[in-house]
Write a protein that holds these residues in place. Structure first.
Motif, PDB file in Angstrom:
ATOM      1  N   TYR A 131      12.515 -10.145   6.475  1.00 36.46           N
ATOM      2  CA  TYR A 131      13.274 -11.083   5.658  1.00 36.46           C
ATOM      3  C   TYR A 131      14.435 -10.382   4.942  1.00 36.46           C
ATOM      4  N   PRO A 132      15.612 -11.032   4.885  1.00 41.45           N
ATOM      5  CA  PRO A 132      16.814 -10.365   4.364  1.00 41.45           C
ATOM      6  C   PRO A 132      16.771 -10.046   2.878  1.00 41.45           C
ATOM      7  N   ALA A 133      15.941 -10.746   2.093  1.00 36.12           N
ATOM      8  CA  ALA A 133      15.902 -10.482   0.649  1.00 36.12           C
ATOM      9  C   ALA A 133      15.463  -9.058   0.339  1.00 36.12           C
ATOM     10  N   TYR A 134      14.770  -8.419   1.273  1.00 32.24           N
ATOM     11  CA  TYR A 134      14.190  -7.113   0.997  1.00 32.24           C
ATOM     12  C   TYR A 134      15.044  -5.950   1.494  1.00 32.24           C
ATOM     13  N   ALA A 135      16.204  -6.243   2.046  1.00 33.29           N
ATOM     14  CA  ALA A 135      17.085  -5.170   2.514  1.00 33.29           C
ATOM     15  C   ALA A 135      17.481  -4.295   1.337  1.00 33.29           C
ATOM     16  N   SER A 136      17.298  -2.978   1.493  1.00 29.74           N
ATOM     17  CA  SER A 136      17.559  -2.039   0.392  1.00 29.74           C
ATOM     18  C   SER A 136      17.441  -0.626   0.931  1.00 29.74           C
ATOM     19  N   PRO A 137      17.952   0.352   0.199  1.00 33.84           N
ATOM     20  CA  PRO A 137      17.713   1.749   0.595  1.00 33.84           C
ATOM     21  C   PRO A 137      16.224   2.080   0.652  1.00 33.84           C
ATOM     22  N   GLN A 138      15.442   1.442  -0.206  1.00 35.20           N
ATOM     23  CA  GLN A 138      13.999   1.676  -0.191  1.00 35.20           C
ATOM     24  C   GLN A 138      13.373   1.181   1.113  1.00 35.20           C
ATOM     25  N   LEU A 139      13.880   0.057   1.620  1.00 36.21           N
ATOM     26  CA  LEU A 139      13.382  -0.433   2.903  1.00 36.21           C
ATOM     27  C   LEU A 139      13.797   0.505   4.035  1.00 36.21           C
ATOM     28  N   ASP A 140      15.020   0.997   3.967  1.00 37.53           N
ATOM     29  CA  ASP A 140      15.471   1.960   4.982  1.00 37.53           C
ATOM     30  C   ASP A 140      14.543   3.172   5.013  1.00 37.53           C
ATOM     31  N   GLU A 141      14.146   3.634   3.832  1.00 36.91           N
ATOM     32  CA  GLU A 141      13.260   4.797   3.772  1.00 36.91           C
ATOM     33  C   GLU A 141      11.878   4.463   4.324  1.00 36.91           C
ATOM     34  N   CYS A 151       0.850  -1.199   0.000  1.00 38.28           N
ATOM     35  CA  CYS A 151       0.000   0.000   0.000  1.00 38.28           C
ATOM     36  C   CYS A 151       0.881   1.243   0.000  1.00 38.28           C
ATOM     37  N   GLY A 152       0.705   2.102  -0.979  1.00 32.08           N
ATOM     38  CA  GLY A 152       1.428   3.362  -1.019  1.00 32.08           C
ATOM     39  C   GLY A 152       2.776   3.249  -1.695  1.00 32.08           C
ATOM     40  N   ASP A 153       3.348   4.428  -1.953  1.00 34.36           N
ATOM     41  CA  ASP A 153       4.589   4.493  -2.724  1.00 34.36           C
ATOM     42  C   ASP A 153       5.782   3.898  -1.990  1.00 34.36           C
ATOM     43  N   LEU A 154       5.841   4.044  -0.666  1.00 36.19           N
ATOM     44  CA  LEU A 154       7.009   3.553   0.073  1.00 36.19           C
ATOM     45  C   LEU A 154       7.091   2.034   0.028  1.00 36.19           C
ATOM     46  N   GLU A 155       5.975   1.349   0.278  1.00 32.15           N
ATOM     47  CA  GLU A 155       5.975  -0.111   0.206  1.00 32.15           C
ATOM     48  C   GLU A 155       6.179  -0.579  -1.226  1.00 32.15           C
ATOM     49  N   LEU A 156       5.574   0.138  -2.167  1.00 34.01           N
ATOM     50  CA  LEU A 156       5.745  -0.218  -3.575  1.00 34.01           C
ATOM     51  C   LEU A 156       7.206  -0.132  -3.990  1.00 34.01           C
ATOM     52  N   ALA A 157       7.930   0.847  -3.498  1.00 33.80           N
ATOM     53  CA  ALA A 157       9.339   0.999  -3.856  1.00 33.80           C
ATOM     54  C   ALA A 157      10.163  -0.186  -3.366  1.00 33.80           C
ATOM     55  N   VAL A 158       9.835  -0.729  -2.194  1.00 30.25           N
ATOM     56  CA  VAL A 158      10.550  -1.906  -1.690  1.00 30.25           C
ATOM     57  C   VAL A 158      10.278  -3.107  -2.591  1.00 30.25           C
ATOM     58  N   ALA A 159       9.033  -3.287  -2.988  1.00 33.26           N
ATOM     59  CA  ALA A 159       8.689  -4.387  -3.884  1.00 33.26           C
ATOM     60  C   ALA A 159       9.383  -4.235  -5.240  1.00 33.26           C
ATOM     61  N   GLU A 160       9.440  -3.007  -5.762  1.00 37.42           N
ATOM     62  CA  GLU A 160      10.121  -2.775  -7.035  1.00 37.42           C
ATOM     63  C   GLU A 160      11.607  -3.088  -6.919  1.00 37.42           C
ATOM     64  N   ALA A 161      12.217  -2.764  -5.784  1.00 43.85           N
ATOM     65  CA  ALA A 161      13.628  -3.084  -5.578  1.00 43.85           C
ATOM     66  C   ALA A 161      13.842  -4.597  -5.540  1.00 43.85           C
ATOM     67  N   ALA A 162      12.896  -5.322  -4.952  1.00 43.13           N
ATOM     68  CA  ALA A 162      13.006  -6.775  -4.912  1.00 43.13           C
ATOM     69  C   ALA A 162      12.942  -7.363  -6.314  1.00 43.13           C
ATOM     70  N   VAL A 163      12.032  -6.872  -7.117  1.00 40.93           N
ATOM     71  CA  VAL A 163      11.881  -7.383  -8.489  1.00 40.93           C
ATOM     72  C   VAL A 163      13.114  -7.054  -9.330  1.00 40.93           C
ATOM     73  N   ALA A 164      13.844  -6.017  -8.972  1.00 42.51           N
ATOM     74  CA  ALA A 164      15.051  -5.621  -9.710  1.00 42.51           C
ATOM     75  C   ALA A 164      16.282  -6.425  -9.303  1.00 42.51           C
ATOM     76  N   ARG A 165      16.178  -7.279  -8.280  1.00 39.92           N
ATOM     77  CA  ARG A 165      17.316  -8.087  -7.851  1.00 39.92           C
ATOM     78  C   ARG A 165      17.775  -9.001  -8.987  1.00 39.92           C
ATOM     79  N   ALA A 166      19.062  -9.300  -9.007  1.00 40.86           N
ATOM     80  CA  ALA A 166      19.582 -10.212 -10.025  1.00 40.86           C
ATOM     81  C   ALA A 166      18.996 -11.612  -9.892  1.00 40.86           C
TER      82      ALA A 166
END
Length: 361
Positions: free
Chosen positions: A230-240, A76-91
């Motif tokens: 969960y560690p897979a979601y660690a990212s600057p987006q999660l920090d934000e 829900c919302g841009d902040l959570e969406l950004a974390v999900a987008e970062a996850a999808v961008a993982r190698a």
């Protein structure tokens, strides 16, 4: 699973169990084969291999209730969406089967999600089994083999020299290899063998199960608080996200996330909390259950069925984040395997396979 690996490789196995039936974390969990949140590298590789093994074993033992149901994490919302987008961008996103779905696409997979959300992270590789009966089903299959013996209601009290143990009935069991898979039991013989500095801690959780939902929940479901856990979601987006939208007080106090899986009878297993400080509470508290009920009802846009069961459980977690499990030779021919943490149900087949490969069974 260690017994399963050994029997499949043609070895005679004696499995000694302290309880008349197992009653620990292996039963008190979600039954999830949870690839989505695993740390990249060895942990993800272990989870993916375990996912393959679960599917193979499930085809042989239908009573496990294995199903490749995948999972959805609505955001829900841009902040959570950004974390999900970062996850999808993982190698490693393709290996996990990550996809970011619109609400309509998510509801096409899981029509029960009638609540409002911005998008949903889908993980195709997630799966589920029935935790309360999985051990019974595996043991029933193992019992078909003349190589397998199950001895319940016995506790190993002593390691005798090399490759032998004595149980609390006074019986001595000799073998080429002894594996101590002790779960959350870290005192007594474990402390004696591994010493006081075992890098494993105990973690307590609370969960619940409902009456049948009355409709199908085709996927497992998590909420965005799982990103924090969960560690897979660690990212600057999660920090934000953590900085700008911290968890609600109850969720933060009990270190909570929502995980939800539908059982074979139609009920929902819902959790969970995390308690790390000792001594653990001896009772369950209602605030976390109230919080989880609210989160689920917002996602389903309907009242939750009556709560049928509530319980607490304890599991052992290796404190070294570089290890999937703590595996240690404590005597010649004697190995301690413990501390998979919340990965236990997911990774157990691959953990046992790795033990078997390393010990060259």
């Amino acid at each position: 699973m260690h017994a399963w690996q050994a029997v499949q490789r043609g070895h005679e196995v004696v499995q000694i169990e302290r309880e008349s039936e197992a009653r620990g974390a292996s039963l008190r969990n979600f039954g999830q084969i949870w690839v989505s949140g695993r740390a990249g590298g060895e942990e993800l590789e272990t989870a993916l291999r375990a996912r393959e093994l679960w599917e193979e074993i499930g085809a042989r033992v239908p009573a496990l209730g294995f199903r490749p149901n995948g999972s959805l994490t609505p955001v829900c919302g841009d902040l959570e969406l950004a974390v999900a987008e970062a996850a999808v961008a993982r190698a490693d996103a393709p290996a996990r089967g990550y996809k970011l779905l619109t609400p309509d696409e998510a509801r096409a997979l899981n029509p029960a999600l009638r609540g409002e959300f911005t998008a949903a992270l889908y993980c195709e590789r997630d799966a589920a089994v029935e935790p309360r009966t999985a051990q019974l089903a595996l043991r029933a299959e193992l019992a078909k083999s003349p190589l397998y013996t199950f001895l319940p209601g016995r506790e190993v009290r002593e390691v005798i020299g090399d490759n032998a143990v004595r149980d609390d009935h006074g019986d001595v069991h000799r073998a080429d290899v002894v594996v101590l898979a002790t779960g959350a039991w870290l005192g007594g013989l474990v402390r004696e063998l591994a010493g006081p500095d075992l890098p494993v801690r105990r973690v307590r959780l609370q969960m619940m199960q409902t009456d049948p939902l009355g409709e199908t929940l085709p996927t497992s479901v998590a909420d965005a608080d799982s990103f924090r856990y969960y560690p897979a979601y660690a990212s600057p987006q999660l920090d934000e996200l953590n900085a700008r939208r911290p968890q609600p007080e109850t969720a933060a106090e009990h270190r909570m996330q929502l995980l939800m899986v539908q059982r074979a009878d139609g009920g929902l297993t819902i959790g969970d909390t995390h308690e790390y400080e000792h001594p653990f509470a001896f009772d369950t508290v209602e605030d976390p259950y109230d919080h989880l009920t609210g989160v689920v009802e917002s996602l389903l846009a309907r009242p939750l069925p009556r709560i049928r069961r509530r319980w607490a459980g304890v599991y052992a977690q290796c404190t070294d984040p570089r290890r999937v499990v703590h595996r240690q030779q404590v005597r010649e021919g004697v190995w301690l395997v413990t501390g998979p943490g919340g990965r236990g149900m997911t990774c157990s087949p691959a953990i046992a396979e790795t033990t078997a490969n390393e010990l060259k069974w």
